[in-house]
Design a protein around this motif. Structure first.
Motif, PDB file in Angstrom:
ATOM      1  N   GLY A   1      84.338 -48.538  38.837  1.00  0.00           N
ATOM      2  CA  GLY A   1      85.613 -49.227  38.663  1.00  0.00           C
ATOM      3  C   GLY A   1      85.662 -50.103  37.433  1.00  0.00           C
ATOM      4  N   THR A   2      86.868 -50.396  37.016  1.00  0.00           N
ATOM      5  CA  THR A   2      87.090 -51.259  35.862  1.00  0.00           C
ATOM      6  C   THR A   2      87.806 -52.512  36.331  1.00  0.00           C
ATOM      7  N   PHE A   3      87.138 -53.632  36.229  1.00  0.00           N
ATOM      8  CA  PHE A   3      87.711 -54.912  36.636  1.00  0.00           C
ATOM      9  C   PHE A   3      87.971 -55.764  35.390  1.00  0.00           C
ATOM     10  N   ALA A   4      88.892 -56.701  35.515  1.00  0.00           N
ATOM     11  CA  ALA A   4      89.139 -57.674  34.456  1.00  0.00           C
ATOM     12  C   ALA A   4      88.867 -59.065  35.004  1.00  0.00           C
ATOM     13  N   ALA A   5      88.421 -59.966  34.146  1.00  0.00           N
ATOM     14  CA  ALA A   5      88.222 -61.352  34.568  1.00  0.00           C
ATOM     15  C   ALA A   5      89.541 -61.893  35.112  1.00  0.00           C
TER      16      ALA A   5
END
Length: 377
Positions: free
Chosen positions: A249-253
């Protein structure tokens, strides 16, 4: 052009009949900003101690000597002065015929307020971003307006503070004005016998205390742009962990992370998952079971803030001058009564004009993520 020194201008202060427009700032008033880094250089990390949990209890057993306790772990976080900002305005001699119509003192007071307003707005924005990205937990749902029918989200946030062991003596909810408008429209809060605020909201529209929160508004509450996650699961983690093993998965702060099986709150990602590990800002309150689905909000969210004062720090100092000073003809400090901040004001006399600089050095830091939450909308 008449000669004016800052000491004389300080005597008249802000005694002027004309007030300027100022945006609402609530985070500055809600955070800790008596923390000073007078000796810190720009971008220098300074360690701030955090008081950790006590040891486990043990039996009292009399003996020759007192039993030894475990070593006390000293936990620290870093804060730095990361910005030195200024706002400059000039006065030319040829401007005086116009300025004299209102008086120089009144003009200077209003112009100084405008400069401080710009700096205050930037500081409030910085705090809103820091709180949004550094919060430890969240309640509410992205894309769902607050206070459409009740103020239950405040009760949920209060419950999280209690479960986290956060003192509830000085907690604030900092809310975007579009949602406080809805709060003011809740009919039951306008009934003196039900409002619990001595009728202040009914009679004056004052946002005082509700669910033990100091209600504050801010025009600078931020909207978070979500990352993307699809079909992500975790192999599980125990309560107290901040590292959550995930399948990808790709998470953002700043992403709001939901974990299947934990329905009482969401968590906030500190950044993208690295090597199969998603790091959260705050500790898990409950165990995350193996094979649990891990998702983020389906929409971008407005990050209204729930905050205990000790959770967010604003570090302040004035710019440091070299020995003997610089070319300034006069330097003084002026306070902004609306925000409570103090600014350095310098006067530089030049060829046919005078330049004034209003300046301040700042840093900001979420000190304890458990003390900072998001009221998502």
């Amino acid at each position: 052009m008449a000669s004016n020194n800052l000491a004389a201008l300080a005597a008249i202060g802000f005694k002027t009949v004309q007030e300027i427009r100022q945006e609402i700032v609530g985070l500055i008033a809600a955070c800790t900003f008596d923390f000073s880094l007078e000796g810190a250089a720009l971008n220098e990390d300074v360690l701030v101690p955090i008081i950790g949990a006590a040891e486990e209890n043990s039996d009292f057993v009399p003996g020759v000597d007192a039993g030894e306790g475990g070593a006390t772990a000293v936990t620290t976080t870093k804060i730095r002065i990361s910005k030195i900002r200024k706002n400059t305005f000039q006065l030319k001699g040829e401007d005086m015929p116009y300025i004299n119509r209102v008086g120089f003192e009144a003009w200077f007071a209003m112009r100084l307020k405008q400069s401080m307003r710009k700096l205050v707005n930037e500081i409030e924005t910085d705090l809103a971003i820091e709180a949004m990205n550094g919060a430890g937990w969240a309640v509410g749902t992205a894309g769902t307006a607050l206070f459409t029918s009740d103020h239950a989200i405040l009760n949920a946030a209060y419950r999280v503070f209690v479960e986290n062991g956060v003192p509830v003596d000085d907690v604030s909810a900092i809310i975007l004005p579009i949602y406080t408008e809805k709060l003011r429209s809740l009919g039951y809060l306008f009934k003196v016998n039900e409002g619990g605020d001595n009728g202040e909201l009914l009679r004056k529209g004052i946002l005082g205390k509700l669910s033990n929160f100091n209600l504050r508004e801010s025009a600078f509450v931020q909207t978070h742009t979500k990352g993307t996650v699809s079909a992500v699961t975790t192999t599980g983690a125990l309560a107290g962990a901040v590292a959550l093993p995930v399948s990808g998965g790709t998470f953002a702060a700043g992403d709001l992370v939901s974990i299947a099986g934990i329905t009482d709150r969401k968590y906030v990602a500190s950044g993208p998952a690295a090597a199969g590990i998603l790091t959260l800002n705050g500790e898990l309150y409950k165990d995350a079971a193996a094979t649990s689905a891990v998702t983020i909000e389906a929409a971008n969210h407005v990050a209204n803030i729930a905050l205990h004062r000790r959770g967010l720090a604003l570090a302040l100092r004035t710019p440091i001058m070299p020995p003997g000073g610089d070319k300034a003809d006069d330097i003084m400090e002026y306070g902004d009564k609306r925000s409570g901040l103090t600014f350095q004001v310098a006067q530089y006399k030049q060829y046919g004009q005078t330049s004034y600089e209003v300046r301040i050095a700042t840093g900001r830091k979420v000190l304890e993520p458990a003390c900072v939450g998001i009221l998502a909308a």
